[in-house]
Design a protein around this motif. Structure first.
Motif, short mmCIF file in Angstrom:
data_model
loop_
_atom_site.label_atom_id
_atom_site.label_comp_id
_atom_site.label_asym_id
_atom_site.label_seq_id
_atom_site.Cartn_x
_atom_site.Cartn_y
_atom_site.Cartn_z
N TRP A 153 70.45 -24.68 40.46
CA TRP A 153 69.58 -23.51 40.33
C TRP A 153 69.85 -22.77 39.03
N LEU A 154 71.12 -22.62 38.66
CA LEU A 154 71.43 -21.90 37.44
C LEU A 154 70.88 -22.63 36.22
N LEU A 155 71.02 -23.95 36.18
CA LEU A 155 70.49 -24.73 35.06
C LEU A 155 68.97 -24.70 35.05
N ALA A 205 63.72 -22.78 32.97
CA ALA A 205 62.48 -22.06 33.23
C ALA A 205 62.29 -20.92 32.25
N GLN A 206 63.39 -20.26 31.91
CA GLN A 206 63.32 -19.18 30.93
C GLN A 206 62.84 -19.70 29.59
N ALA A 207 63.33 -20.87 29.22
CA ALA A 207 62.93 -21.44 27.93
C ALA A 207 61.52 -21.97 27.95
N VAL A 221 59.25 -19.10 40.96
CA VAL A 221 60.04 -19.84 41.95
C VAL A 221 61.54 -19.71 41.67
N LEU A 222 61.93 -19.82 40.42
CA LEU A 222 63.35 -19.92 40.07
C LEU A 222 63.99 -18.59 39.70
#
Length: 380
Positions: free
Chosen positions: A201-203, A208-210, A219-220
């Motif tokens: 999830w962290l990765l 997703a941010q990028a 979702v994330l």
């Protein structure tokens, strides 16, 4: 990120930590509830209340009759950091949801979460809608249609007006519950699966941010995922403080989380800004939040076992639901109507909202939560 914040709606269940590996066994008959965590939840709740009553501008200025910066010339700067109580709540939520979901079926887990959230939420929506509809209350009520949609907790994705300003964090919590249920509870919780979930999830949230893809963000939840992940890592440490992977998860959650908190909540030292939150101040509050939950996880606060803390934890969720908008109404009556000084108004308003929270807990949550849980888990 909006600055209308509230606590995350979680209630720590009873946890028997006497058999957790890597920890000294408890004395026979010692209670298993983490009462210090209950107390920490109330501290985070009061942080958010301080923010809503004296740490922001906007609608609360109408309640006071002027900017809270004038009512609290010094304290308003400290109150502005109270919004970080939300991030602390997300850390607590990660800890509690991992604890409550371990060893449970998907049906049991889902029923427990729904029964915990919905009864007080429904009553709070009806109560705030009714109060704001009164002619003597100077705040706009939402339309009847939007008020009905609010009962589903889906008002944000549906674009409806919110009855409770605090409910945006409930939508964050619900998405976290769904991710955890699908990835951990459904296949069966285990240490390895939880570690994989946290790392994945962290990765994925960073990617997703990028990617700048709205659906992935939805979702994330990149800006909130590190806090939930950090809390889950702290629960793994609660089970075994020698778990190196858990220490790494907590560290990664803090490092990424403080980055998002600074980016979202830092504001320049602008003389026209309500209050200036420094980057160092934000990092410090986030660090203290992680450290406080970590102290509970590692057993450093086991002696903080007062029965009153259980009551404090029980009041936290209903308090968050009602404290913001109804608190503004009370502030308006006390300060502008009855001319009560600002400091006394602040204290009396918080006390009134805690009293209302007790009523909701005693007469709504206590009878309806177990009933709804039973209904949702009953097999045909």
């Amino acid at each position: 990120m909006t600055e209308a914040v509230v606590s995350a709606p979680v209630a720590p269940p009873v946890a028997d930590t006497s058999r957790a590996p890597g920890r000294a066994p408890r004395a026979k008959g010692a209670p298993g509830r983490l009462r210090a965590l209950d107390g920490l939840r109330l501290v985070a709740a009061l942080m958010v209340a301080a923010y809503h009553y004296g740490g922001r501008g906007g609608a609360v200025a109408d309640a006071w009759g002027s900017s809270p910066a004038r009512q609290f010339p010094t304290l308003h700067t400290l109150f502005a950091y109270g919004c970080l109580g939300v991030q602390i709540f997300f850390v607590i939520s990660g800890f509690v949801i991992c604890m409550s979901g371990w060893g449970r079926s998907l049906t049991s887990f889902s029923a427990s979460r729904a029964a915990r959230l919905l009864p007080a939420y429904w009553v709070a929506v009806v109560l705030v809608t009714a109060v704001f509809a009164l002619p003597v209350v100077a705040y706009d009520a939402v339309s009847p249609s939007d008020a009905l949609v609010n009962l589903t907790m889906l008002q944000q994705p549906l674009g409806a007006d919110r009855v409770l300003g605090v409910c945006w964090t409930l939508w964050v919590e619900v998405r976290f519950y769904a991710l955890f249920a699908l990835c951990v509870v459904l296949p069966g919780a285990s240490r390895g699966r939880v570690v994989l979930f946290c790392a994945g999830w962290l990765l994925a949230s960073a990617l997703a941010q990028a990617a700048h893809e709205p659906l992935l963000d939805l979702v994330l939840m990149p800006e909130y995922a590190p806090f939930f992940v950090g809390g889950i890592g702290l629960y793994l440490l609660h089970r075994d403080r020698r778990d190196a992977h858990a220490w790494g998860i907590v560290a990664a959650g803090f490092l990424v989380g403080q980055h998002h908190a600074v980016r979202e909540l830092w504001n320049a030292a602008d003389p026209h800004a309500f209050a200036h939150r420094t980057a160092l101040g934000i990092v410090l509050v986030v660090a203290l939040g992680f450290a406080a939950v970590g102290a509970v996880a590692l057993g450093l606060l086991d002696r903080v076992n007062w029965r009153g803390l259980t009551v404090a934890g029980a009041l936290t969720y209903p308090f968050y639901l009602v404290h913001e908008h109804l608190g503004w109404v009370v502030i308006h009556v006390l300060h502008r109507g009855l001319r009560v000084p600002a400091a006394a108004t602040f204290a009396l308003t918080a006390a009134a909202m805690l009293a209302l929270a007790w009523v909701l807990h005693r007469y709504v949550e206590r009878p309806l939560t177990p009933w709804l849980r039973t209904v949702l888990t009953r097999t045909r």
